[in-house]
Design a protein around this motif. Structure first.
Motif, PDB file in Angstrom:
ATOM      1  N   ILE A 135      31.953  24.951 -27.439  1.00  0.00           N
ATOM      2  CA  ILE A 135      33.257  25.082 -28.082  1.00  0.00           C
ATOM      3  C   ILE A 135      33.049  25.254 -29.585  1.00  0.00           C
ATOM      4  CG2 ILE A 135      35.418  23.888 -28.601  1.00  0.00           C
ATOM      5  CD1 ILE A 135      35.281  24.548 -25.698  1.00  0.00           C
ATOM      6  N   GLY A 168      23.410  14.408 -31.613  1.00  0.00           N
ATOM      7  CA  GLY A 168      24.550  14.582 -30.704  1.00  0.00           C
ATOM      8  C   GLY A 168      25.586  15.577 -31.160  1.00  0.00           C
ATOM      9  N   GLY A 170      25.113  18.952 -31.195  1.00  0.00           N
ATOM     10  CA  GLY A 170      25.011  20.250 -30.538  1.00  0.00           C
ATOM     11  C   GLY A 170      23.909  21.163 -31.045  1.00  0.00           C
ATOM     12  N   LYS A 171      22.909  20.606 -31.726  1.00  0.00           N
ATOM     13  CA  LYS A 171      21.831  21.454 -32.249  1.00  0.00           C
ATOM     14  C   LYS A 171      21.006  22.059 -31.115  1.00  0.00           C
ATOM     15  CE  LYS A 171      19.976  18.028 -34.567  1.00  0.00           C
ATOM     16  NZ  LYS A 171      20.928  16.933 -34.238  1.00  0.00           N
ATOM     17  N   THR A 172      20.603  21.173 -30.200  1.00  0.00           N
ATOM     18  CA  THR A 172      19.771  21.658 -29.101  1.00  0.00           C
ATOM     19  C   THR A 172      20.537  22.675 -28.258  1.00  0.00           C
ATOM     20  OG1 THR A 172      18.572  19.570 -29.040  1.00  0.00           O
ATOM     21  CG2 THR A 172      18.477  20.920 -27.051  1.00  0.00           C
ATOM     22  N   HIS A 173      21.788  22.354 -28.000  1.00  0.00           N
ATOM     23  CA  HIS A 173      22.619  23.259 -27.208  1.00  0.00           C
ATOM     24  C   HIS A 173      22.670  24.660 -27.850  1.00  0.00           C
ATOM     25  CE1 HIS A 173      26.489  23.646 -24.608  1.00  0.00           C
ATOM     26  NE2 HIS A 173      26.094  24.845 -24.977  1.00  0.00           N
ATOM     27  N   LYS A 302      34.791  20.330 -20.656  1.00  0.00           N
ATOM     28  CA  LYS A 302      33.854  19.609 -19.781  1.00  0.00           C
ATOM     29  C   LYS A 302      34.555  19.150 -18.503  1.00  0.00           C
ATOM     30  CE  LYS A 302      30.521  18.888 -23.125  1.00  0.00           C
ATOM     31  NZ  LYS A 302      29.446  19.837 -23.021  1.00  0.00           N
ATOM     32  N   ARG A 327      27.885  13.854 -27.909  1.00  0.00           N
ATOM     33  CA  ARG A 327      27.211  13.158 -26.826  1.00  0.00           C
ATOM     34  C   ARG A 327      28.028  11.936 -26.391  1.00  0.00           C
ATOM     35  NH1 ARG A 327      21.370  12.685 -28.195  1.00  0.00           N
ATOM     36  NH2 ARG A 327      21.453  14.907 -27.792  1.00  0.00           N
ATOM     37  N   GLU A 330      30.883  12.959 -24.185  1.00  0.00           N
ATOM     38  CA  GLU A 330      30.420  13.200 -22.814  1.00  0.00           C
ATOM     39  C   GLU A 330      30.173  11.893 -22.083  1.00  0.00           C
ATOM     40  OE1 GLU A 330      26.938  15.606 -23.187  1.00  0.00           O
ATOM     41  OE2 GLU A 330      28.095  17.435 -22.872  1.00  0.00           O
TER      42      GLU A 330
END
Ligand code: ADP
Ligand code: MG
Length: 466
Positions: A135, A168, A170-173, A302, A327, A330
């Protein structure tokens, strides 16, 4: 496979812009054409990379807002570069168009929704981490747009790309979404996606096994290298040295590199200066915590994708109470759906509040929301909450607004940037200025302090009730 076509919304949006903007502005900047749609995205053709960057910077937000107004759907826009003189000939085959720019790599094509087409799984990329599932809000739109541009044209601009920010967010995403999309566009690309820790372990292992040359080959022959959490390289001189040489080889070969880090590169300690300067060479962007609307949208997404039976009033209470990171949002959903499954009960607002009580009180901002603050201050000063968030500059509104910002700064851990967003999309400097004003006022008028304390007390009481 589903198919999407948002052309009518696009046409209507362009219609409205053409009547709202001056003719000169419109003809200069809206030289763009609808190309295709994916589930959440409209892909439009732009004539050059420069044009795309300018457009993204200046108008993307307005276009997306307009599309939302018209369609009621959050549609993102993505750009594909099609040079005007070749557009007609090339038709939809963009890969022919950009060859001159891209050497042997294929250029962006109309991007399929990553999840729409079954395909082989990349061993290191998580299929959930796509742009479709990401998002975009004000907190991450720059990073996300840059990421999409990179996925469409890896190695051409923004190299390396460094995404930094707290855990948490969203960097990895986002980093994996680049890999996933680039791989859909061109399955021939060689992509490595590892954590800095894996890179380090791989390096140590190859020293032990005397297989350094295959290690070097592996990392230096990729088209895209994605390395997560590079703060792990602090104090690891051997790995730094190796990464430095890998970096140079890839950089010289115009191969895309993307890194994530929990802080800006300038704040990494015990990192060689030459490696730090490499990290800083391309585009460095930060991810901020999402604001309320974005948090709400993330929860909604989600819930929809996972088919959870959670009603919208529950998104609201979660989004109001958990504001630090995605995170945690979620985790709240996971907790609720686990509870619903175990007890066989529907999730109502009451159930959610009960079940998440501990989660809410542990989060960094506590239970105090900006909404509580605004409501309390607006009641005390008899102005509307909308005016506090709005643009009016009359003194009877400006002072309570400054007070609300001051209190928010005092009793929550929102950054000034976040507070600016919560207060009607203002700049963080406005928030800082407001706090200074109240500080000055406190020196002049000692009775103000007790007024503020009373307000803070009633905000805290209100927050406990939720
Ligand atoms: P980081 O690497 O910054 O610690 P992650 O990328 O692991 O954060 O994100 C944490 C979780 O939140 C992941 O499950 C991710 O999918 C989700 N997430 C983060 N940002 C968004 C977003 N903007 N939209 C949807 N999900 C997100
Ligand atoms: Mg991460």
């Amino acid at each position: 496979m589903d198919s999407w076509d948002y052309r009518v919304f696009w046409n209507e949006a362009m219609n409205q812009f053409s009547s709202e903007l001056s003719q000169q502005e419109y003809s200069m900047w809206f030289n763009i054409e609808y190309d295709s749609s994916t589930q959440d995205t409209i892909i439009v053709r732009v004539p050059s990379m420069f044009y795309r960057d300018q457009l993204a910077k200046t108008y993307q937000h307005a276009i997306e807002a307009k599309l939302f107004e018209i369609s009621g759907k959050r549609l993102a826009i993505e750009f594909v570069i099609v040079k005007p003189n070749e557009a007609a000939a090339a038709g939809r085959q963009h890969d022919k168009v950009d060859k001159a720019d891209r050497n042997d790599q294929r250029a962006a094509q109309p991007t399929p929704a990553e999840t729409a087409k079954p395909r082989e799984k990349h061993p290191q990329l998580n299929l959930q981490y796509t742009f479709d599932n990401y998002i975009i809000g004000e907190n991450n739109s720059f990073a996300a747009n840059a990421a999409m541009a990179i996925a469409a044209n890896p190695g051409t601009a923004y190299n390396p790309f460094l995404i930094y920010g707290d855990v948490g967010l969203g960097k990895t995403h986002l980093m994996q979404a680049i890999g996933n999309r680039a791989w859909v566009i061109n399955p021939k690309l060689k992509i490595i996606c590892v954590s800095a820790e894996d890179f380090t372990n791989d390096f140590i292992h190859s020293i032990h096994e005397k297989s350094m040359s295959s290690f070097k080959n592996r990392y230096r022959s990729v088209d895209i290298l994605l390395i997560d959490d590079i703060h792990f390289f602090e104090n690891k001189e051997g790995s730094q040295e190796e990464l430095f040489h890998t970096f140079n080889a890839l950089y010289d070969g115009n191969k895309q590199m993307v890194f994530t880090c929990d802080r800006p590169a300038s704040e990494l300690k015990n990192l060689s200066d030459r490696l730090r300067s490499r990290f800083e060479r391309g585009l460095n962007v930060d991810l901020q915590p999402p604001n309320y609307e974005t948090r709400y949208a993330i929860l909604k997404k989600k819930v929809e994708t996972n088919n959870l039976k959670i009603p919208p009033e529950v998104f609201d209470v979660i989004a109001r109470n958990i504001s630090t990171n995605v995170r945690d949002l979620e985790a709240a959903l996971v907790k609720l759906s686990a509870y619903a499954n175990l007890v066989g009960m529907n999730i109502t607002l009451e159930v959610a509040q009960q079940q998440l009580k501990d989660v809410f009180s542990q989060t960094r901002h506590g239970n105090v929301t900006i909404d509580h603050i605004i409501r309390t201050v607006s009641e005390a000063y008899k102005v509307s909450a909308n005016d506090l968030k709005g643009k009016k500059r009359t003194r009877s509104i400006v002072v309570p607004r400054q007070i609300a910002m001051y209190i928010a700064r005092e009793i929550t851990e929102y950054s000034t940037t976040e507070l600016g967003l919560e207060f009607g999309g203002r700049d963080h400097t406005t928030v800082m200025h407001s706090c200074q004003k109240i500080d000055e006022q406190l020196k002049l008028d000692p009775s103000l302090d007790s007024k503020l304390q009373k307000l803070i007390q009633s905000i805290r009481q209100m927050s406990i009730k939720g």
